[in-house]
Write a protein that holds these residues in place. Structure first.
Motif, PDB file in Angstrom:
ATOM      1  N   ASP A 157       0.883   5.252  -6.382  1.00 12.73           N
ATOM      2  CA  ASP A 157       1.425   6.120  -7.424  1.00 12.73           C
ATOM      3  C   ASP A 157       2.556   7.023  -6.934  1.00 12.73           C
ATOM      4  N   ALA A 158       2.955   6.859  -5.672  1.00 10.72           N
ATOM      5  CA  ALA A 158       4.067   7.670  -5.157  1.00 10.72           C
ATOM      6  C   ALA A 158       5.379   7.198  -5.762  1.00 10.72           C
TER       7      ALA A 158
ATOM      8  N   ASN B 109       0.799   4.890  -0.938  1.00  5.26           N
ATOM      9  CA  ASN B 109       0.188   5.415  -2.150  1.00  5.26           C
ATOM     10  C   ASN B 109       0.816   4.686  -3.341  1.00  5.26           C
TER      11      ASN B 109
ATOM     12  N   ASP C  24      -3.059  -1.885   3.196  1.00  2.00           N
ATOM     13  CA  ASP C  24      -4.177  -1.638   4.100  1.00  2.00           C
ATOM     14  C   ASP C  24      -4.278  -2.733   5.158  1.00  2.00           C
TER      15      ASP C  24
ATOM     16  N   ARG D 244      -1.702  -1.615  -8.673  1.00  2.00           N
ATOM     17  CA  ARG D 244      -2.178  -0.615  -7.711  1.00  2.00           C
ATOM     18  C   ARG D 244      -3.116  -1.257  -6.688  1.00  2.00           C
TER      19      ARG D 244
ATOM     20  N   HIS E 103      -0.545   2.125   4.650  1.00  2.00           N
ATOM     21  CA  HIS E 103      -1.052   3.343   4.006  1.00  2.00           C
ATOM     22  C   HIS E 103      -0.127   3.843   2.894  1.00  2.00           C
TER      23      HIS E 103
ATOM     24  N   THR F   1       7.270   4.193  -9.568  1.00  2.00           N
ATOM     25  CA  THR F   1       6.282   4.312  -8.499  1.00  2.00           C
ATOM     26  C   THR F   1       6.273   3.037  -7.657  1.00  2.00           C
TER      27      THR F   1
ATOM     28  N   ARG G 159      -2.622  -1.564  -2.528  1.00  2.00           N
ATOM     29  CA  ARG G 159      -3.613  -1.099  -1.549  1.00  2.00           C
ATOM     30  C   ARG G 159      -4.083  -2.242  -0.657  1.00  2.00           C
TER      31      ARG G 159
END
Length: 504
Positions: free
Chosen positions: A134-135, A132, A125, A117, A130, A93, A121
């Motif tokens: 966990d992608a 993710n 941000d 994580r 933008h 990820t 972010r």
């Protein structure tokens, strides 16, 4: 922060990749490093990033000499690098990729994925990425993967960012977005080294330009310099930036595509019932934003797609249902859009890659054994003819710069007896001098009476090479128009509209 490279020299055997190079970089500026493929740009930055050790010279940060034993030392000093071919683990990820080499733990040695994580972010941000956390990386478009690389560098407090050919694999839209990202980073005080050979991009964002040729700095240039002036500095001679070609002499036969449909592995329609012809002696350019079926169309023609219906005939011979080997044996030359994945075997030598699709030819083998002397002579001739910058035929293809790898593919495909040339992104990652050469060779192929299909997301390239232009959108062909169609009309067609129909 001020970075200085003083007299940096790097040798690989008898090859001097960097020859006593001096370079300065200051906070809050974009410093473009411009040069041909194989000029030594990436090698210099790999020295700065600790991947290579300089044979001579020194690196100073704010006047203090640095001794980087590896990338970890460079990262600790505030230097980050985004490579042309991303250094990401596809099955991990975004957050997991961020942690690599910096594995924070909480009680009992458990990895603190939550902290990673939050950091993703926080940084994404801040710059409007933008992302993710966990992608899975392999599921992300190329432009988004590049943002993951940038976030990785910024998450480790990089004050200096090196971008090595960052737009080579991006669409025009992604390139524009990336330019804005660079400006934002610069305005926040980041020092940026921007390695490229794309003149428009340099003039658009660079504050300063240093030109490197054959391992040496040949001068600095202003962003207000013309494309012709910059190209001449890069190559060391005048470069013709427009393609000279006579009107086409159209023959009979060629390629005919009728009601062609291609389905993806999950059953989605990616090429939707298209029809077109390409006659001997003409170039049909396929234009469109990346991801609108051009890749699948090219792969269907060469036999790489399995779920294909309709008809593809070459001089009356049906190609649908044939394998790649059989289609190559029909005389189809294929330049794939991803040279590393589909065009080369990196561990094979340059010579071996030059005959990948004809190693069974009696000219090169006898009784299953390659004729090494014949192959060596053939390879040396192609290296000279196509100006492939390499230490020799026995060098691994994977050791070449991206542009020189592309020239190996081009040399292999354009020195065969062809009944069709299919070239996808033929100049991706290639410098202006080599673009001039490749474009001229494509036109020579067309003038020799071969039908040519060029698939390109570069509108300049499409307009320069095409006799006709087919614009694809969402798997279909919006229209086939003359090469002199205005660019604003082509732009509307790439968005799915057909102004030529509206006007009719």
């Amino acid at each position: 922060m001020k970075l200085e490279l003083r007299g940096v020299t790097k040798r690989f055997g008898s090859l001097v990749a960097n020859d006593h190079i001096d370079l300065e970089l200051r906070s809050g500026e974009i410093h473009a490093l411009l040069g041909e493929n194989g000029a030594g740009k990436s090698t210099l930055m790999n020295v700065l990033y600790g991947l290579y050790q300089a044979d001579e010279g020194e690196i100073l940060l704010d006047g203090v000499a640095q001794h980087f034993r590896g990338p970890g030392d460079a990262i600790a000093a505030g230097i980050g690098m985004v490579h042309q071919h991303f250094m990401l683990i596809p099955v991990f990820t975004v957050a997991e990729n961020l942690m690599l080499g910096h594995e924070d733990t909480k009680g009992f040695g458990i990895l603190d994925i939550g902290a990673a994580r939050r950091r993703v972010r926080e940084v994404s941000d801040r710059f409007g990425f933008h992302l993710n956390p966990d992608a899975r990386v392999e599921d992300l478009p190329v432009g988004v993967q590049q943002r993951v690389e940038i976030v990785k560098a910024l998450a480790h407090d990089a004050k200096i960012l090196i971008f090595d050919e960052p737009t080579a694999v991006l669409t025009p839209q992604e390139t524009d977005e990336f330019m804005q990202i660079m400006r934002q980073l610069r305005d926040e005080g980041t020092a940026i080294v921007f390695i490229t050979h794309k003149l428009r991009e340099v003039r658009e964002v660079a504050d300063r330009i240093t030109v490197v040729r054959l391992g040496k700095v040949v001068g600095e240039a202003s962003p207000t310099a013309t494309n012709t002036e910059l190209a001449s500095m890069m190559v060391g001679r005048a470069v013709e930036l427009t393609v000279q070609k006579d009107p086409p002499h159209i023959g009979t036969g060629g390629l005919e595509v009728r009601d062609l449909r291609v389905l993806s592995d999950d059953g989605a329609v990616v090429v939707d019932g298209i029809d077109f012809d390409v006659r001997p002696g003409e170039v049909l350019a396929v234009a469109g934003v990346q991801g609108n079926g051009q890749t699948e169309l090219a792969e269907a023609i060469i036999g790489l797609q399995e779920k294909v219906s309709g008809s593809i005939t070459l001089n009356g011979e049906e190609l649908v249902g044939k394998g790649v080997r059989a289609i190559l044996d029909e005389g189809v030359g294929f330049v794939p859009e991803d040279r590393q994945e589909d065009g080369l075997v990196g561990s094979f030598t340059v010579a071996e890659n030059l005959i990948l699709d004809r190693s069974s030819d009696r000219r090169f083998q006898s009784g299953g054994t390659i004729k090494r002397r014949v192959l060596d002579t053939f390879a040396r001739d192609r290296i000279a003819e196509f100006d492939i910058r390499t230490q020799g035929p026995s060098s691994p293809a994977g050791s070449l710069s991206g542009g020189n790898q592309q020239k190996v593919v081009i040399a292999r495909e354009l020195t065969r007896e062809l009944t069709l040339l299919l070239a996808s992104q033929p100049t991706r990652g290639v410098d202006v001098g080599s673009i001039e050469f490749i474009h001229n060779r494509i036109i020579q192929t067309r003038d020799a009476g071969v039908p040519v299909i060029v698939v390109s997301t570069e509108l300049d390239e499409v307009v320069a090479l095409a006799d006709r232009i087919a614009v694809m959108y969402r798997g279909g062909i919006v229209g086939i128009v003359p090469a002199d169609t205005p660019r604003d009309v082509l732009g509307l067609m790439m968005a799915g509209e057909n102004p030529t129909e509206d006007a009719a």
